[in-house]
Design a protein around this motif. Structure first.
Motif, PDB file in Angstrom:
ATOM      1  N   TYR A  98      42.148  46.993  41.961  1.00 11.29           N
ATOM      2  CA  TYR A  98      41.138  46.211  42.674  1.00 11.29           C
ATOM      3  C   TYR A  98      40.986  44.819  42.077  1.00 11.29           C
ATOM      4  N   VAL A  99      40.513  43.913  42.908  1.00 13.96           N
ATOM      5  CA  VAL A  99      40.078  42.592  42.468  1.00 13.96           C
ATOM      6  C   VAL A  99      38.604  42.470  42.828  1.00 13.96           C
ATOM      7  N   ILE A 100      37.792  42.087  41.854  1.00 11.00           N
ATOM      8  CA  ILE A 100      36.354  41.937  42.087  1.00 11.00           C
ATOM      9  C   ILE A 100      35.950  40.501  41.777  1.00 11.00           C
ATOM     10  N   ASP A 101      35.262  39.900  42.736  1.00 11.59           N
ATOM     11  CA  ASP A 101      34.778  38.519  42.649  1.00 11.59           C
ATOM     12  C   ASP A 101      33.256  38.592  42.497  1.00 11.59           C
ATOM     13  N   ALA A 102      32.728  37.970  41.441  1.00 12.38           N
ATOM     14  CA  ALA A 102      31.286  38.041  41.186  1.00 12.38           C
ATOM     15  C   ALA A 102      30.784  36.725  40.606  1.00 12.38           C
ATOM     16  N   THR A 103      29.488  36.480  40.760  1.00 15.63           N
ATOM     17  CA  THR A 103      28.880  35.226  40.305  1.00 15.63           C
ATOM     18  C   THR A 103      27.611  35.499  39.514  1.00 15.63           C
ATOM     19  N   SER A 104      27.480  34.797  38.390  1.00 16.50           N
ATOM     20  CA  SER A 104      26.228  34.790  37.630  1.00 16.50           C
ATOM     21  C   SER A 104      25.576  33.415  37.785  1.00 16.50           C
ATOM     22  N   PRO A 105      24.248  33.367  37.987  1.00 16.54           N
ATOM     23  CA  PRO A 105      23.562  32.079  38.066  1.00 16.54           C
ATOM     24  C   PRO A 105      23.149  31.575  36.688  1.00 16.54           C
ATOM     25  N   ILE A 114      33.545  34.374  38.770  1.00 16.18           N
ATOM     26  CA  ILE A 114      34.754  34.922  38.151  1.00 16.18           C
ATOM     27  C   ILE A 114      35.475  35.861  39.116  1.00 16.18           C
ATOM     28  N   ALA A 115      36.728  36.137  38.802  1.00 17.68           N
ATOM     29  CA  ALA A 115      37.470  37.193  39.480  1.00 17.68           C
ATOM     30  C   ALA A 115      38.192  37.996  38.413  1.00 17.68           C
ATOM     31  N   ALA A 187      26.912  34.769  30.139  1.00 10.45           N
ATOM     32  CA  ALA A 187      26.965  34.823  31.606  1.00 10.45           C
ATOM     33  C   ALA A 187      28.291  35.417  32.069  1.00 10.45           C
ATOM     34  N   VAL A 188      29.388  34.969  31.466  1.00 10.16           N
ATOM     35  CA  VAL A 188      30.707  35.479  31.835  1.00 10.16           C
ATOM     36  C   VAL A 188      30.804  36.968  31.515  1.00 10.16           C
ATOM     37  N   THR A 189      30.395  37.345  30.311  1.00  8.04           N
ATOM     38  CA  THR A 189      30.500  38.745  29.885  1.00  8.04           C
ATOM     39  C   THR A 189      29.660  39.659  30.771  1.00  8.04           C
ATOM     40  N   ASN A 190      28.438  39.246  31.078  1.00  6.44           N
ATOM     41  CA  ASN A 190      27.579  40.065  31.940  1.00  6.44           C
ATOM     42  C   ASN A 190      28.167  40.214  33.343  1.00  6.44           C
ATOM     43  N   THR A 191      28.782  39.155  33.831  1.00  2.00           N
ATOM     44  CA  THR A 191      29.386  39.206  35.168  1.00  2.00           C
ATOM     45  C   THR A 191      30.584  40.147  35.176  1.00  2.00           C
ATOM     46  N   VAL A 192      31.419  40.040  34.146  1.00  2.00           N
ATOM     47  CA  VAL A 192      32.552  40.965  34.012  1.00  2.00           C
ATOM     48  C   VAL A 192      32.055  42.406  33.931  1.00  2.00           C
ATOM     49  N   ASN A 193      30.993  42.633  33.181  1.00  2.00           N
ATOM     50  CA  ASN A 193      30.487  43.992  33.019  1.00  2.00           C
ATOM     51  C   ASN A 193      29.891  44.561  34.307  1.00  2.00           C
ATOM     52  N   GLU A 194      29.341  43.706  35.163  1.00  2.00           N
ATOM     53  CA  GLU A 194      28.895  44.205  36.466  1.00  2.00           C
ATOM     54  C   GLU A 194      30.101  44.602  37.321  1.00  2.00           C
ATOM     55  N   ALA A 195      31.170  43.822  37.235  1.00  2.00           N
ATOM     56  CA  ALA A 195      32.395  44.178  37.956  1.00  2.00           C
ATOM     57  C   ALA A 195      32.945  45.505  37.431  1.00  2.00           C
ATOM     58  N   ILE A 196      32.937  45.659  36.116  1.00  2.00           N
ATOM     59  CA  ILE A 196      33.393  46.912  35.503  1.00  2.00           C
ATOM     60  C   ILE A 196      32.494  48.071  35.929  1.00  2.00           C
ATOM     61  N   GLY A 197      31.192  47.826  35.946  1.00  2.00           N
ATOM     62  CA  GLY A 197      30.253  48.858  36.356  1.00  2.00           C
ATOM     63  C   GLY A 197      30.497  49.296  37.792  1.00  2.00           C
ATOM     64  N   PHE A 198      30.780  48.341  38.661  1.00  2.00           N
ATOM     65  CA  PHE A 198      31.061  48.664  40.071  1.00  2.00           C
ATOM     66  C   PHE A 198      32.338  49.501  40.155  1.00  2.00           C
ATOM     67  N   PHE A 199      33.341  49.125  39.383  1.00  2.00           N
ATOM     68  CA  PHE A 199      34.581  49.897  39.381  1.00  2.00           C
ATOM     69  C   PHE A 199      34.338  51.337  38.936  1.00  2.00           C
ATOM     70  N   ASN A 200      33.652  51.517  37.819  1.00  2.00           N
ATOM     71  CA  ASN A 200      33.454  52.848  37.253  1.00  2.00           C
ATOM     72  C   ASN A 200      32.560  53.747  38.102  1.00  2.00           C
ATOM     73  N   ASN A 201      31.529  53.170  38.677  1.00  2.00           N
ATOM     74  CA  ASN A 201      30.537  53.985  39.398  1.00  2.00           C
ATOM     75  C   ASN A 201      30.841  54.159  40.880  1.00  2.00           C
ATOM     76  N   ILE A 202      31.631  53.252  41.433  1.00  2.00           N
ATOM     77  CA  ILE A 202      31.873  53.290  42.884  1.00  2.00           C
ATOM     78  C   ILE A 202      33.349  53.467  43.246  1.00  2.00           C
TER      79      ILE A 202
END
Length: 206
Positions: A98-105, A114-115, A187-202
């Motif tokens: 998968y490729v996950i695109d996410a944004t932190s403000p 990030i992607a 900000a970058v690390t938290n955004t990556v971790n949300e992408a990781i969380g989405f991968f693991n949980n969904i």
């Protein structure tokens, strides 16, 4: 004086016409340029997606993203992070990951987008910063440089990423923080971790 007063309505009409024509021209120019700009932005995003999943020959949006995001709401760690897109990376029709695109403000200067590419097995294929245009040159802007981004490749997406200011331990799934730019790194690390969380949980196991 009387002559000056008599010209007032005429001057108002002239100003109104000039303003109307100016607005009309701007609207036309906007319509003409909108489509090419949108196309260029879409092509740039697609290039970023291909960059984080080298070897894929097809990257397409997953089905039912909205319902999956609703399901993921129960697992969110940083509610300020927005997942913009989730795509399947395929080669010859076979799903590679998968490729996950996410944004932190929460970057130092605002949004950081990030992607990240994640294989079916849960390994980070690659990572890129799509946009961090407001980050400080020489500090937070270093998040866009290969030296920082390449740290993510090969790390596990089965566990959260951490950062270290004293030397990263890859065995602990760590990256080196950007010196003098803790806010951007966070900000970058938290955004990556949300992408990781989405991968693991969904996504994992689909």
């Amino acid at each position: 004086m009387a002559k000056s007063k008599s010209n007032a309505p005429k001057n108002i009409i002239v100003l109104f016409v000039v303003a109307f024509v100016s607005v009309a021209i701007l609207a036309i120019v906007n319509q003409i340029t909108m489509a090419p700009i949108a196309k260029a932005e879409a092509e740039a995003r697609q290039a970023s997606y291909m960059k984080v999943f080298d070897g894929a020959d097809e990257i397409t949006d997953i089905a039912d993203l909205d319902s999956k995001l609703t399901e993921y709401a129960a697992f969110v760690q940083d509610p300020t992070v927005k997942i913009n897109a989730v795509l399947e990376a395929k080669k010859g029709g076979e799903k590679l990951g998968y490729v996950i695109d996410a944004t932190s403000p929460n970057g130092y200067g605002g949004d950081v987008q990030i992607a990240i590419g994640i294989t079916n097995e849960g390994e980070i294929k690659a990572f890129t910063v799509i946009s961090a245009s407001s980050e400080t040159p020489g500090l937070g802007a270093k998040s866009t440089e290969p030296e920082f981004q390449e740290q993510f490749s090969g790390l596990s997406a089965l566990n959260p990423i951490a950062f270290s200011k004293t030397g990263a331990d890859r065995g602990k799934n760590e990256i080196d923080a950007i010196s003098g730019a803790t806010i951007t790194t966070t900000a970058v690390t938290n955004t990556v971790n949300e992408a990781i969380g989405f991968f693991n949980n969904i996504l994992k196991g689909e």
